[in-house]
Design a protein around this motif. Structure first.
Motif, PDB file in Angstrom:
ATOM      1  N   LEU A  23      63.686   7.567  69.299  1.00  0.00           N
ATOM      2  CA  LEU A  23      63.094   7.822  67.992  1.00  0.00           C
ATOM      3  C   LEU A  23      63.478   6.665  67.078  1.00  0.00           C
ATOM      4  O   LEU A  23      64.640   6.296  67.006  1.00  0.00           O
ATOM      5  N   CYS A  24      62.494   6.128  66.386  1.00  0.00           N
ATOM      6  CA  CYS A  24      62.824   5.008  65.510  1.00  0.00           C
ATOM      7  C   CYS A  24      61.968   5.052  64.262  1.00  0.00           C
ATOM      8  O   CYS A  24      60.915   5.678  64.224  1.00  0.00           O
ATOM      9  N   GLY A  25      62.463   4.372  63.236  1.00  0.00           N
ATOM     10  CA  GLY A  25      61.687   4.249  62.011  1.00  0.00           C
ATOM     11  C   GLY A  25      62.526   4.511  60.781  1.00  0.00           C
ATOM     12  O   GLY A  25      63.755   4.507  60.820  1.00  0.00           O
ATOM     13  N   ASP A  26      61.823   4.753  59.681  1.00  0.00           N
ATOM     14  CA  ASP A  26      62.441   5.049  58.399  1.00  0.00           C
ATOM     15  C   ASP A  26      62.640   6.559  58.321  1.00  0.00           C
ATOM     16  O   ASP A  26      61.693   7.309  58.122  1.00  0.00           O
ATOM     17  N   PHE A  27      63.882   7.021  58.497  1.00  0.00           N
ATOM     18  CA  PHE A  27      64.168   8.452  58.458  1.00  0.00           C
ATOM     19  C   PHE A  27      64.362   8.942  57.022  1.00  0.00           C
ATOM     20  O   PHE A  27      64.551  10.121  56.790  1.00  0.00           O
ATOM     21  N   ASN A  28      64.366   8.021  56.088  1.00  0.00           N
ATOM     22  CA  ASN A  28      64.465   8.334  54.658  1.00  0.00           C
ATOM     23  C   ASN A  28      65.714   9.147  54.332  1.00  0.00           C
ATOM     24  O   ASN A  28      65.727   9.919  53.381  1.00  0.00           O
ATOM     25  N   GLU A  29      66.742   8.972  55.147  1.00  0.00           N
ATOM     26  CA  GLU A  29      68.001   9.678  54.925  1.00  0.00           C
ATOM     27  C   GLU A  29      69.147   8.853  55.482  1.00  0.00           C
ATOM     28  O   GLU A  29      68.955   8.034  56.378  1.00  0.00           O
ATOM     29  N   VAL A  30      70.347   9.050  54.928  1.00  0.00           N
ATOM     30  CA  VAL A  30      71.539   8.354  55.407  1.00  0.00           C
ATOM     31  C   VAL A  30      72.483   9.362  56.038  1.00  0.00           C
ATOM     32  O   VAL A  30      72.360  10.569  55.811  1.00  0.00           O
ATOM     33  N   ARG A  31      73.446   8.853  56.813  1.00  0.00           N
ATOM     34  CA  ARG A  31      74.376   9.742  57.509  1.00  0.00           C
ATOM     35  C   ARG A  31      75.658   9.967  56.721  1.00  0.00           C
ATOM     36  O   ARG A  31      76.295  11.009  56.865  1.00  0.00           O
ATOM     37  N   ASP A  32      76.067   8.990  55.915  1.00  0.00           N
ATOM     38  CA  ASP A  32      77.247   9.155  55.072  1.00  0.00           C
ATOM     39  C   ASP A  32      77.142   8.244  53.857  1.00  0.00           C
ATOM     40  O   ASP A  32      76.223   7.441  53.738  1.00  0.00           O
ATOM     41  N   GLU A  33      78.106   8.371  52.980  1.00  0.00           N
ATOM     42  CA  GLU A  33      78.059   7.674  51.686  1.00  0.00           C
ATOM     43  C   GLU A  33      78.101   6.157  51.829  1.00  0.00           C
ATOM     44  O   GLU A  33      77.574   5.424  50.995  1.00  0.00           O
ATOM     45  N   SER A  34      78.710   5.663  52.912  1.00  0.00           N
ATOM     46  CA  SER A  34      78.821   4.207  53.105  1.00  0.00           C
ATOM     47  C   SER A  34      77.467   3.558  53.378  1.00  0.00           C
ATOM     48  O   SER A  34      77.331   2.345  53.303  1.00  0.00           O
ATOM     49  N   GLU A  35      76.441   4.385  53.705  1.00  0.00           N
ATOM     50  CA  GLU A  35      75.120   3.850  53.988  1.00  0.00           C
ATOM     51  C   GLU A  35      74.236   3.748  52.737  1.00  0.00           C
ATOM     52  O   GLU A  35      73.053   3.466  52.835  1.00  0.00           O
ATOM     53  N   ARG A  36      74.843   3.966  51.587  1.00  0.00           N
ATOM     54  CA  ARG A  36      74.144   3.771  50.308  1.00  0.00           C
ATOM     55  C   ARG A  36      75.029   2.965  49.372  1.00  0.00           C
ATOM     56  O   ARG A  36      76.250   3.076  49.403  1.00  0.00           O
ATOM     57  N   GLN A  37      74.397   2.157  48.551  1.00  0.00           N
ATOM     58  CA  GLN A  37      75.128   1.388  47.543  1.00  0.00           C
ATOM     59  C   GLN A  37      74.282   1.357  46.275  1.00  0.00           C
ATOM     60  O   GLN A  37      73.106   1.002  46.316  1.00  0.00           O
ATOM     61  N   ASN A  38      74.893   1.761  45.162  1.00  0.00           N
ATOM     62  CA  ASN A  38      74.215   1.845  43.864  1.00  0.00           C
ATOM     63  C   ASN A  38      73.045   2.833  43.896  1.00  0.00           C
ATOM     64  O   ASN A  38      72.086   2.699  43.145  1.00  0.00           O
TER      65      ASN A  38
END
Length: 197
Positions: free
Chosen positions: A18-33
């Motif tokens: 499965l690949c693509g833009d899942f429009n979600e992150v797994r934890d806080e380190s995968e987002r910034q600002n």
């Protein structure tokens, strides 16, 4: 959404990628600002775990989506593979490439580095508008080429045009490729700096 996808995956005894833009992150380190929603991350992780999928490690960049003029970063794009796929290709990795027109970085799944052959020629509008360009293309195209098959002849004609345009552009526009590379490297360096600030 994750429940229906989990049911779909569970209904088939198959090797999954499965690949693509899942429009979600797994934890806080995968987002910034960006706003991090812990509950949605939990749902996404539960889907991955219950479906027995593996999140393939990514190199090249930390984030795959950059928005709001390079201020917000997220890792939304990924490859999720089943254990069967992981057993067949145990050295899979994901590489995030530099982004050009999109706010997402393209990502590729690879088992090993592969040489895909020569890169296609880049032709700039400025070249086609310059004096003498049509003559260079016409002369190169009209050269006699060897080969019995029409597709080979066509390929060789394209090679002639590519070679002629490269030589002509070097003399007419100095080394534009080097200038473009310098500017691309600067942009990439700024993007990497922004990822860590």
């Amino acid at each position: 959404m994750w429940t229906s996808l989990e049911k779909f995956v569970g209904n088939f005894d198959a090797a999954w990628i499965l690949c693509g833009d899942f429009n979600e992150v797994r934890d806080e380190s995968e987002r910034q600002n960006c706003e991090f929603n812990e509950r949605r991350a939990e749902w996404f992780n539960e889907f991955i775990n219950r479906s027995r999928l593996i999140d393939v490690p990514m190199g090249g960049k930390r984030f795959t989506r950059i928005c709001d003029k390079g201020i917000k970063f997220s890792k939304l794009d990924r490859f999720l593979i089943s254990e069967e796929v992981n057993n067949m290709w145990s050295e899979l990795s994901v590489l995030a490439l530099e982004r050009n027109l999109s706010d997402h970085c393209p990502i590729i799944l690879r088992d090993r580095l592969i040489d895909f052959g020569p890169k296609p020629i880049n032709i700039f509008d400025e070249w086609l508008e310059a004096e003498g360009s049509i003559e260079v293309i016409t002369n190169a195209w009209n050269k006699v080429v060897q080969g019995r098959r029409l597709d080979c002849k066509f390929r060789n004609k394209l090679k002639n045009v590519k070679t002629a345009l490269k030589e002509w552009s070097r003399t007419s526009f100095s080394d534009i490729d080097a200038e473009i590379e310098v500017l691309k490297n600067k942009a990439m360096a700024w993007e990497c700096m922004a990822e860590t600030r």
